[in-house]
Design a protein around this motif. Structure first.
Motif, PDB file in Angstrom:
ATOM      1  N   ARG B 561      38.296  36.129  30.516  1.00 11.31           N
ATOM      2  CA  ARG B 561      38.843  37.246  31.271  1.00 11.31           C
ATOM      3  C   ARG B 561      37.749  38.306  32.060  1.00 11.31           C
ATOM      4  O   ARG B 561      36.765  38.147  31.314  1.00 11.31           O
ATOM      5  CB  ARG B 561      39.905  37.944  30.682  1.00 11.31           C
ATOM      6  CG  ARG B 561      41.024  36.993  30.023  1.00 11.31           C
ATOM      7  CD  ARG B 561      41.852  37.921  29.089  1.00 11.31           C
ATOM      8  NE  ARG B 561      42.795  36.821  28.564  1.00 11.31           N
ATOM      9  CZ  ARG B 561      44.021  37.141  27.899  1.00 11.31           C
ATOM     10  NH1 ARG B 561      44.452  38.455  28.207  1.00 11.31           N
ATOM     11  NH2 ARG B 561      44.812  36.292  27.719  1.00 11.31           N
ATOM     12  N   VAL B 562      38.251  38.988  33.172  1.00 12.17           N
ATOM     13  CA  VAL B 562      37.399  39.838  33.335  1.00 12.17           C
ATOM     14  C   VAL B 562      38.179  41.367  33.652  1.00 12.17           C
ATOM     15  O   VAL B 562      39.418  41.017  34.151  1.00 12.17           O
ATOM     16  CB  VAL B 562      36.360  39.463  34.569  1.00 12.17           C
ATOM     17  CG1 VAL B 562      35.587  38.391  34.393  1.00 12.17           C
ATOM     18  CG2 VAL B 562      37.416  38.797  36.003  1.00 12.17           C
ATOM     19  N   PRO B 563      37.633  42.412  34.010  1.00  8.25           N
ATOM     20  CA  PRO B 563      38.346  43.377  34.292  1.00  8.25           C
ATOM     21  C   PRO B 563      38.685  43.328  35.680  1.00  8.25           C
ATOM     22  O   PRO B 563      38.071  42.969  36.697  1.00  8.25           O
ATOM     23  CB  PRO B 563      37.302  44.603  34.240  1.00  8.25           C
ATOM     24  CG  PRO B 563      36.296  44.127  33.239  1.00  8.25           C
ATOM     25  CD  PRO B 563      36.335  42.703  33.569  1.00  8.25           C
ATOM     26  N   LEU B 564      40.090  43.744  36.064  1.00  5.51           N
ATOM     27  CA  LEU B 564      40.412  43.481  37.450  1.00  5.51           C
ATOM     28  C   LEU B 564      40.629  45.248  38.503  1.00  5.51           C
ATOM     29  O   LEU B 564      40.810  44.829  39.605  1.00  5.51           O
ATOM     30  CB  LEU B 564      41.763  42.712  37.285  1.00  5.51           C
ATOM     31  CG  LEU B 564      41.622  41.259  36.946  1.00  5.51           C
ATOM     32  CD1 LEU B 564      43.122  40.829  36.977  1.00  5.51           C
ATOM     33  CD2 LEU B 564      40.743  40.480  37.857  1.00  5.51           C
ATOM     34  N   TRP B 643      47.088  35.497  32.452  1.00 11.46           N
ATOM     35  CA  TRP B 643      46.416  35.732  31.003  1.00 11.46           C
ATOM     36  C   TRP B 643      47.476  36.567  29.897  1.00 11.46           C
ATOM     37  O   TRP B 643      47.556  36.192  28.924  1.00 11.46           O
ATOM     38  CB  TRP B 643      45.413  37.128  31.345  1.00 11.46           C
ATOM     39  CG  TRP B 643      44.249  36.641  32.106  1.00 11.46           C
ATOM     40  CD1 TRP B 643      44.006  35.216  32.487  1.00 11.46           C
ATOM     41  CD2 TRP B 643      43.483  37.487  32.767  1.00 11.46           C
ATOM     42  NE1 TRP B 643      42.756  35.564  33.224  1.00 11.46           N
ATOM     43  CE2 TRP B 643      42.438  36.663  33.444  1.00 11.46           C
ATOM     44  CE3 TRP B 643      43.325  38.985  33.026  1.00 11.46           C
ATOM     45  CZ2 TRP B 643      41.457  37.168  34.306  1.00 11.46           C
ATOM     46  CZ3 TRP B 643      42.207  39.377  33.829  1.00 11.46           C
ATOM     47  CH2 TRP B 643      41.215  38.484  34.297  1.00 11.46           C
ATOM     48  N   ALA B 644      48.725  36.989  30.560  1.00 10.54           N
ATOM     49  CA  ALA B 644      49.541  37.332  29.679  1.00 10.54           C
ATOM     50  C   ALA B 644      50.353  36.284  29.017  1.00 10.54           C
ATOM     51  O   ALA B 644      50.602  36.433  27.922  1.00 10.54           O
ATOM     52  CB  ALA B 644      50.660  38.142  30.516  1.00 10.54           C
ATOM     53  N   GLY B 669      49.685  41.537  21.732  1.00 10.62           N
ATOM     54  CA  GLY B 669      48.463  42.581  21.500  1.00 10.62           C
ATOM     55  C   GLY B 669      47.922  42.386  19.976  1.00 10.62           C
ATOM     56  O   GLY B 669      46.990  43.069  19.505  1.00 10.62           O
TER      57      GLY B 669
END
Lengths: 661, 670
Positions: B561-564, B643-644, B669
């Motif tokens: 994943r990467v920050p969006l 991703w969720a 989480g």
């Protein structure tokens, strides 16, 4: 560490002009023993096995050097075939191939030759002054199971540079031979390191030094292991250019350094008041008259940090500003450093020595190595191995063992030196001579990282918001602070975002280091970020949360149960964390996890969790006290760290709150 | 070594360092050429003291003049400016050349701010070999100017003559740093025709003056180093140019008018290289000895033979850069590059009576092929084998069979990729357009990039909960396609390191593990790399004994994943892919409840989770298929949902404690 070292004085014996090398091709058949060699990854024989590797460096030839090389290897896999890609470096215009053989011995007895005409020359780099070429050839018909045998004799430009030969390779070496024939008329020496437990010998015949080894295993790769130079057996051949008794070498270095230091402190100063400028500066420092010598020196260290710019540790902004100014040529003198109010690392250390002596303390320079790269080896009589200057101070009346170490201008407090010089030997240089000393690491209590974090959940539970701030003292984040300061603004911001934990979908929205313009002091950082969360099912009664992402420092990961080399940490340290976790909306804290306390020989850990009106309060303390843990004690360390990791994964439980009537 | 830990300024030991007069710039004062003066006049102010970029190109111009005999002269000029005092690299200017190019002049001028210009000396030039080929004639001519300061402008000018292989080429408008103004100028002899096309992005129309055409672009960005993103060099516009002499005028350099003509030219270059002699016949006999009779089995056997027996060595010198070596030579040496290996494969097929076609393609750079103007911007050679109509294609090979239009179904084979099984198209080739060389039937074919079923990871974990609450786990992973290639590469570098990596990954989940077995199957009959690890997890401490067992704890590690939030560029995954995790759990109470089933389908991905009882065991599976691995900003919502779902799967658990009577939940989480 040092299995063998020897020094030879220059001789007047006439140089031998023999070019004939004893290195010759190996047999052109695969022996029965070679046929039986099969892959054995556990013992370093996976892709191939080097059966024989021999080199002869002959510097006893007028106006040039001669290198003879021979490699015989068994290829075990397709990846091993790369051993058959031959590259012969030809340095300079004198580089010339004098002799070549190359053949592939196939399992069925066929021999396939690579003739010299099929070697292709490629220019690697060519300028008006220098040319580097390489002859390349690929041995043909190479298949797993075959044996390759190639070698050459080449002429090269003369060199008197040290030659370091690694004696352990990526793969198992069954026989290794290296012969050095030094140039006559120079002092020559060799030093062999890390040969304990290996079948390695060094001998001298006439002027030739022979190193021979058998069954040399590859070096394993492990996390937190010592630097490569300190685990891989090697021999270094070098010329000493030192005409006297080698035992006096380091003492001579010490005397030389002291002379240099005196020149630095008194250069261009009037004969009768050579250190007047130091006295005047001491006056400027306003040191209380009744302060003890340690307090005085601490003040001097702080004063230099605040008033004299360390040119070696400028921020990118300071570098830009400095480059924009006009600068007159500067002398390497303390007076110029004081006049300009800037100097290099080395100059600031020498300046500190000047102040310390002026205040009545004994102070000397120390030469140290960066132990993440290599250690100091006194047997190798070359100053090139020493990377940096430090200061050792001895208050009046103390024994020499009680020295305090300082790296003036480093931004560290008096008595602390950068961690990468600690835990290894260094050279103390006094007017009386040199002495090898061990630089002790900072105590854990002096390197404390204290982090306070809060965790809140968005009203709709679609993300958690983590805010944390950290203050780190001593060695904690010291190197990062130096790096971050030196970075350009955009690179710096990226690094800060990384430090704040940006990874995966944890998105950092704020990352700031408030006093980065200051040269020294603690490292302070504040961070904020959030991670998307999948909202709990409306029917779910529980909600669990792991606090491990809330600003907790990385715990070393040592999962393997076996260990060949010692574990080397950067520095002993203490991490303190306080985390306030708020209950998600509609939930209340459930069971409180019991406290965890782990005590080990190498550290201590405590985790205490308490329920608060709004959620949980997590208090965590980790002290990692060791700098070096021998392989024999690795298991204790691993168990300790495993327990810490396990405790750090403790989950906080929330249960759905009863609906209000 | 710690940067800056060595005091380079340390003058402790008085070693006399001789200052070299050769680098002195005292006597170099020179006048700037007019073009450089114009650049200086138009240079914008420097801006902030510590800008984001340390350098920029103020002006870049490549001028190509085609001579009446088809040869070319090239003049390349550019002006770099240092925006920082630390931008010493600005002083280095480079010009690419090879054995078909002769560098005529190399000159540079340095204009420090507020000072006089200085000119380069001949001695400032040097050449270095370029690229990672074993042997190459690719070189860079460098010129280095020293004493760079903030605001320094360094002007470079290189001129060269070139004998091109074809009268068509591509020009990339990319300099590796931000460019204020860049220009490409083409001059042709009178009467010549010029065809051009833009690839990737439409560029400006040419400014035409008689036989001179010029294209100019402004404000091009530098590289973007965000993770999982497209390289700037891969998205900036490419200009394709094809020139041809007037009808009836012969020049020694070919000017193919279409891809069929291009293919004919290449067939001429490669002619005879694939000749089937006795050596090839013998190789075919060996290659096919253990193969079954079916056509596709034979193709697979021949391809695997070449892939595994011929080691990759590229000797890219002169014509050797595009012309295959003779198969006899390749067989004798047992080494070669992509075109040598591909040609040998074709010859072995031919010896066995099977037809095949060479395919030219670009392995790494996307969108380099114009439909209209044929130009050589290929760097890889693969092979297409026709699959006769009606011939059944086994699942093992189906992912590499592509509709070739008039050529029918084609099985694409890359014998150079040593770690990819035959029957798959690598992620580097997926989506690329290649030229299938088949005489007058030659055509461009685009390889698929949306086959999620091809590149997949299938993992089955058997977890036994023992009476003492310890766990016995056996985890078998079958890697297919690109997943397999990556795993095989790792494994072949060091099987010991690979095992350690896998052990570390399970320890990352279970913390304390004791490996009881580890084994691999390098290439299973279905093309999988199979890896099995068995391990024990000791009884939990009272602190952690929640009794909950996560069914797919590793799911979250499989899709990076990467920050969006601030991202403005597409997020890329290597390839379309499928992840399938299956967990069989035994030793849990019958009362333990199962996570609810789930099925989701979106434009770019789909996901499914199931859990059922099978006697005393609980069988659960989770699968996600990403069919479109490129997520532009407008699809970030989809990506977040993906991703969720992965996080949710990673958190799905079974309460295996004896007291289990609660419903299973998937906490976020955790």
């Amino acid at each position: 560490m040092c299995a063998g070292a020897a020094l030879f004085h220059g001789s007047n014996v006439a140089a031998s002009s023999k070019r004939v090398t004893k290195i010759t091709p190996g047999p052109s058949t695969i022996s029965d023993e070679e046929k039986t060699i099969a892959p054995d990854p556990a013992h370093g024989a996976e892709q191939g096995v080097i059966l024989v590797e021999e080199t002869e460096l002959n510097q006893d030839i007028a106006a040039q050097d001669q290198v003879a090389y021979h490699l015989r290897a068994k290829i075990l896999t397709n990846e091993g075939r790369d051993l058959a890609n031959v590259e012969i470096p030809l340095e300079g215009r004198f580089g010339e191939l004098l002799q070549w053989w190359g053949r592939t011995l196939l399992p069925d007895g066929t021999v396939v030759e690579l003739p010299q005409k099929d070697l292709n020359e490629q220019i690697v780099r060519k300028s008006a002054y220098r040319e580097t070429r390489v002859l390349k050839g690929a041995l043909p018909a190479v298949v797993p199971g075959c044996v390759i045998d190639y070698g050459y004799v080449a002429r090269a430009s003369q060199s008197t540079q040290p030659v370091r030969v690694s004696l352990q390779r990526l793969w198992l070496v069954r026989e290794l031979r290296y012969h050095w024939i030094p140039r006559p008329g120079f002092g020559s020496a060799y030093v062999m390191s890390l040969s304990e437990g290996l079948d390695l010998q060094a001998t001298k015949e006439d002027r030739m030094i022979r190193v021979a080894g058998k069954n040399l295993p590859p070096v394993a790769s492990e996390p937190l292991m010592p630097p490569d130079d300190e685990v891989r057996a090697a021999v270094t051949f070098y010329y000493t250019f030192y005409p006297k008794n080698p035992k006096q070498y380091w003492n001579d270095v010490a005397r030389h350094v002291e002379e240099n230091l005196r020149r630095f402190l008194t250069k261009d100063q009037p004969a009768l008041s050579r250190t007047r400028y130091l006295k005047e500066a001491i006056g400027e420092m306003k040191i209380p008259a009744d302060a003890d010598i340690a307090a005085k020196l601490r003040t001097v260290n702080d004063w230099i940090g605040a008033n004299v710019v360390n040119l070696s540790l400028r921020s990118s902004e300071e570098r830009e500003a400095y480059a924009a100014e006009k600068h007159a040529p500067e002398e390497d003198s303390a007076f110029d450093v004081m006049s300009n109010r800037h100097g290099t690392n080395d100059q600031l250390d020498k300046l500190f020595v000047g102040f310390a002596r002026e205040l009545g303390a004994e102070a000397w320079l120390v030469l140290a190595t960066d132990r993440t790269d290599h250690y100091f080896n006194p047997s190798m009589i070359s100053v090139d191995q020493l990377d940096a200057t430090l200061v050792a101070v001895l208050p009046p009346g103390n024994a020499k063992e009680a020295v305090t170490l300082v790296d003036s201008g480093s931004g560290l407090p008096y008595g602390e030196i950068p961690w990468w010089y600690t835990g290894s030997k260094a050279l103390l240089l006094t007017p009386d001579g040199a002495k090898s000393i061990t630089l002790r690491p900072s105590e854990a209590k002096n390197s404390v990282s204290e982090t306070k974090a809060t965790v809140r959940f968005e009203g709709d539970h679609t993300s958690d918001k983590i805010a944390w701030s950290r203050t780190a003292t001593g060695q904690q984040w010291y190197l990062d602070r130096r790096w971050v300061r030196s970075m350009r603004p955009d690179a710096r911001q990226k690094r800060l975002v990384e430090i704040c934990g940006q990874q995966g979908d944890f998105e950092v929205s704020h990352a700031e280091v408030p006093d980065l313009d200051k040269h020294g002091g603690s490292f302070r950082i504040s961070c904020e970020g959030s991670r998307p969360q999948e909202p709990p099912d409306e029917t779910a009664l529980d909600f669990k949360y792991s606090f491990s992402g809330a600003g907790i420092e990385v715990v070393p990961e040592l999962s393997s149960k076996n260990r060949a080399y010692p574990v080397i940490f950067n520095f002993p340290r203490v991490d303190l964390n306080v985390i306030e976790v708020s209950s998600p909306e509609g939930f209340v804290p459930s069971e409180v996890p019991p406290p965890v306390k782990v005590e080990g020989r190498f550290g201590r850990y405590e985790l205490t969790i308490a329920r608060t009106p709004g959620g949980f309060n997590v208090s965590r303390k980790l002290a990692l006290l060791a700098l070096r843990v021998p392989a024999s004690e690795y298991e204790d360390l691993r168990k300790f760290l495993t327990e810490v990791t396990r405790a750090d994964r403790t989950q906080l439980s929330f249960r759905r709150a009863a609906e209000k009537p | 070594m710690i940067p800056h830990s060595r005091d380079t300024s340390r003058p402790l030991i008085a070693l006399a360092l001789l200052a070299s007069a050769m680098f002195s710039s005292a006597a170099r004062a020179a006048r700037l050429p007019d073009w450089a003066k114009a650049v200086v006049e138009h240079a914008p102010p420097l801006g902030e003291a510590t800008p984001k970029e340390t350098a920029r190109v103020l002006f870049a111009e490549t001028r190509v003049e085609v001579l009446p005999d088809g040869h070319m002269t090239i003049r390349r000029r550019f002006a770099n400016q240092a925006l920082s005092a630390t931008a010493g690299e600005v002083g280095l200017g480079s010009f690419f050349w090879d054995d078909d190019t002769r560098v005529e002049t190399s000159r540079a001028w340095h204009l420090p701010p507020g000072e006089k210009a200085e000119k380069s000396y001949k001695e400032d030039a040097f050449d270095v070999a370029l690229g990672d080929a074993f042997l190459t004639d690719d070189k860079l001519r460098h010129l280095r100017m020293r004493g760079i300061k903030r605001g320094s402008i360094v002007f470079f000018e290189f001129t060269a003559t070139q004998t091109p292989r074809l009268l068509s080429w591509l020009f990339p408008f990319y300099e590796g740093v931000p460019v204020l103004r860049t220009r490409y100028e083409l001059t042709t002899p009178p009467g010549w025709t010029v065809r051009t096309a833009w690839l990737r992005t439409k560029g400006p129309d040419a400014q035409i003056s008689a036989d001179v055409r010029a294209w100019e672009l402004n404000d091009l960005p530098g590289p973007d180093d965000q993770p999982q993103s497209e390289r700037a060099a891969d998205i900036l516009p490419l200009l394709v140019v094809g020139v041809a002499p007037p009808q009836g005028v012969q020049v020694p350099i070919p000017a193919p008018s279409d891809w069929q003509a291009f293919a004919a030219w290449y067939e001429g270059i490669a002619a005879g290289r694939d000749e089937v002699g006795p050596e090839v016949a013998e190789a075919a006999r060996r290659a096919l000895a253990s193969s079954g009779p079916a056509l596709l089995e034979r193709i697979q056997a021949a391809a695997t033979f070449v892939r595994d027996h011929v080691r990759y060595i590229a000797k890219e010198v002169g014509i050797g850069g595009i012309q295959p070596r003779s198969v006899k030579e390749t067989l004798s040496n047992l080494y070669g590059d992509c075109k040598d290996k591909g040609t040998l494969f074709r010859s072995i097929l031919a010896a066995a009576g099977h037809r095949s076609y060479p395919v030219l393609i670009n392995l790494r750079t996307p969108e380099t092929v114009s439909d209209e103007i044929p130009a050589f911007w290929f760097n890889h050679f693969i092979v297409a084998v026709p699959v006769p109509h009606g011939e059944p294609v086994p699942e093992r090979l189906a992912h590499a069979v592509v509709d070739g239009g008039d050529l029918g179904r084609l099985l694409f084979v890359d014998t150079t990729d040593e770690y990819l099984s035959i029957g798959w198209i690598s992620s580097a080739l997926a989506g690329k357009k290649g030229l299938v060389i088949a005489g007058s039937a030659s055509r461009l074919v685009r390889l698929p990039d949306d086959d999620a079923a091809a590149h997949r990871l299938e993992r089955r974990s058997r977890i036994e909960v023992r009476p003492d609450r310890s766990l016995s786990i056996e985890r078998t992973t079958r890697y297919f396609g690109q997943f397999a290639a990556l795993a095989r590469f790792d494994y072949r570098q060091s099987s010991i390191d690979r095992r350690r990596t896998v052990e570390r990954s399970v320890a990352g989940i279970w913390i304390e593990v004791e490996t009881t077995d580890y084994s691999t199957e390098y290439e299973a009959p279905d093309g999988a790399f199979v890896e099995t690890i068995a391990f024990r997890v000791p009884s939990p401490t009272s602190v952690e004994d929640s009794g909950e067992i996560r069914l797919f704890p590793d799911a979250v590690d499989l899709l990076p994943r990467v920050p969006l939030v601030k991202r403005t560029t597409p997020v890329l995954y290597d390839t379309a892919q499928t992840l399938r995790l299956e967990t069989i759990l035994t030793g849990v109470p019958a009362s333990a409840s199962l996570p609810p089933p789930q099925a989701l389908e979106f434009e770019r991905w789909s996901s499914r989770m199931t859990a059922t009882r099978d006697g005393e065991a609980i069988r659960s599976s989770w699968e996600v298929a990403v069919t479109r691995p490129r997520f532009p900003p407008e699809a970030f919502g989809d990506l977040r949902k993906l991703w969720a779902v992965v996080s949710s799967a990673s958190a799905a658990l079974i309460d295996a404690s004896p007291r289990s009577d609660a419903g299973a939940v998937a906490p976020p989480g955790s």
